[in-house]
Design an enzyme around this catalytic site. Sequence first.
Site, PDB file in Angstrom:
ATOM      1  N   SER A  92     -41.775 -56.494  13.178  1.00 17.21           N
ATOM      2  CA  SER A  92     -41.830 -55.758  11.921  1.00 17.21           C
ATOM      3  C   SER A  92     -42.702 -54.503  12.062  1.00 17.21           C
ATOM      4  CB  SER A  92     -42.350 -56.682  10.809  1.00 17.21           C
ATOM      5  OG  SER A  92     -42.076 -56.134   9.534  1.00 17.21           O
TER       6      SER A  92
ATOM      7  N   ASP B 182     -30.642 -57.593   9.705  1.00 16.05           N
ATOM      8  CA  ASP B 182     -32.060 -57.336   9.401  1.00 16.05           C
ATOM      9  C   ASP B 182     -32.220 -55.955   8.756  1.00 16.05           C
ATOM     10  OD1 ASP B 182     -34.799 -57.057   9.292  1.00 16.05           O
ATOM     11  OD2 ASP B 182     -35.146 -57.453  11.416  1.00 16.05           O
TER      12      ASP B 182
ATOM     13  N   HIS C  42     -34.996 -61.224   9.171  1.00 12.09           N
ATOM     14  CA  HIS C  42     -36.172 -60.518   9.679  1.00 12.09           C
ATOM     15  C   HIS C  42     -37.215 -61.483  10.239  1.00 12.09           C
ATOM     16  CE1 HIS C  42     -38.926 -57.233  10.184  1.00 12.09           C
ATOM     17  NE2 HIS C  42     -39.823 -57.753   9.372  1.00 12.09           N
TER      18      HIS C  42
END
Length: 613
Positions: free
Chosen positions: A128, A193, A329
């Site tokens: 991330s 994602d 994610h």
Amino acid sequence: MDGRRSVGERLELREDLIKKACSFAMKAHEKFPGKAYLYEKSQSSNYAIFAFPGLWAVGDWYTHKPFGETKVNTALFRFLRSIGTDEVALVNAAFSSRFEELLGRTSLSSEVQKAVSDGKQIVFTGHSSGGPVAILAAIWCLETHFSSRLSTPQRFPFCVTFGCPLTGDRIFSHALRREGWSRYFIHFVTRHDLVPRMMLAPISSIEQYLQTFFAFISPKSRDFKNESVAAFTDVSSNLFVNVMKNTCSVTSRAACILMGSTNLLLETVSNFIQLSPYRPFGTFIFCTESGQLILVENPDAILQILFFSSQITSEAEGPEVAKKSLREHLCYETVMQGLEARNVFDFNNLVKLPLSSDLSLDDEAAMLNAASHELGLSARARLCLRAAGEWAEQKWKNKKKVDDNMGSIKEALSKIVEYKTKCEVRKIGYYDSFKLQKTTDDFNANVKRLELAGIMDEVIEMLKRYELPDEFEADENWVRLGTEFRRQAEPLDIANYYRHLKNEDTGPYMNRARPKRYRFTQRWLEHAERKGTGERSESCFWAEVEELKNVPVQNYSDVKERIGVLEEKAKEWFSKDLLGKDIFLEESTFAKWWKTLPLIHRQGSWISPHLTV
């Protein structure tokens, strides 16, 4: 032709290290989100992994509207620029600020230095918003420890990210490909994602949904992974729709450019609607729901896939795809399971990508077709990807075209060298002879000057339009040829400029009139030698002489420092044979001017023994 190879073989990084990087990145994300970074080293396996956690406030992603970009810190990242145009890359300001703060207040620098000295395989990783910090750390490491042309290190560092948001612009991508570093950046992205697409949307379009989104992916939040929150369905849907809508705008314009669209409406609209500057770079590995790994290196193709691979086929499936875009994610550790036993499909020969599912496809086209199905690519998507592949191929065709001109350039330069020799026989410097234009040889030299200018100007214009491969400006053959061209031809351009008194209308040659063909080629050499801007300006010697010559003698004190600087540079250039003895000939422009300087100056100069005063 089989496009499948093992992941480790294709990436030149062991699968177990990739899995460790993923595990460590998720560990930093979920268990140590407040720590600056995690560092794992192994004496027996000889590797070092640096993992950076993400942060979950809006200010940690965007510092300002609309996209939160800023110019890179060139003190830290000298190479993140276009060499010729000197255009500096853009980077996300929040991610850049976080890395710089981390570098300044932690022991990261010393620990990386130790790992490099020990010869360890370094891997920077992050999940991330930890990914961009890993990217910047890897670039900093490459620039600091691996950019010297004098040595060839055995183990270049890698950066492996998972669900990473886009970090820099097209210059960012261009610079890393030029340096040959793009291959060390590996980005795993699941098909849906949303985070790798988020930076393509302005914050104004998604800000109201970010608090709920960050709560879902932040391990510090009580709503971490909690899909039962009342607003989750609406927020995920609205966030997904807004991000993909903006992604559509970015990719549509990019596709039009790839296809050579001349629609004036496109340019008009782009002048009013600001689109995201962020672009992908490095190697992307798209992870499909069936477990396939599809590897793409073409940045234009990656941008298109980011849009087309996450399309919905019906309005009814929209909310579920939106939830999936957030859920995926957090699933990268699951995706990495069994990595050693899986092959990766090389999705790069896009000029062979079939535009339809034709049963008569050859083996390679059939595999490209299968990969397209895995990514859910439509006919329009295939057309855009084919255009990306053809544009990349066209750049190499353009490179061959300009390479074919090398012979003509060398031949013309040899004529200028012959001209210099003839001038020496006549006891006159070629600069002064060309400026006078009294002989047939002077005329012929001017013809060659114009011929060279035409060839090199075409090359420079192609570079400015990014119509040549990113690697072009680092091509050793062109750096050498460009340097020879500049040193032989620029003095003639300067002589022509001052012969026609153009300085009286336009101003000094260096300030207003120096052609890009010389600015670019000088920067190529300075970059290749890792020198600062202006340190290889020997071809401009005569321009500075002409300007100083025009300063009245009584104003010597005003230019004393400039004269001193010129003399010191000339001393260095003369010692390296970058300036010839012709500058000391009695009738040379330089000699005539230098003899007018005050006696006290001349007596203390290194030039004095070379001239009869």
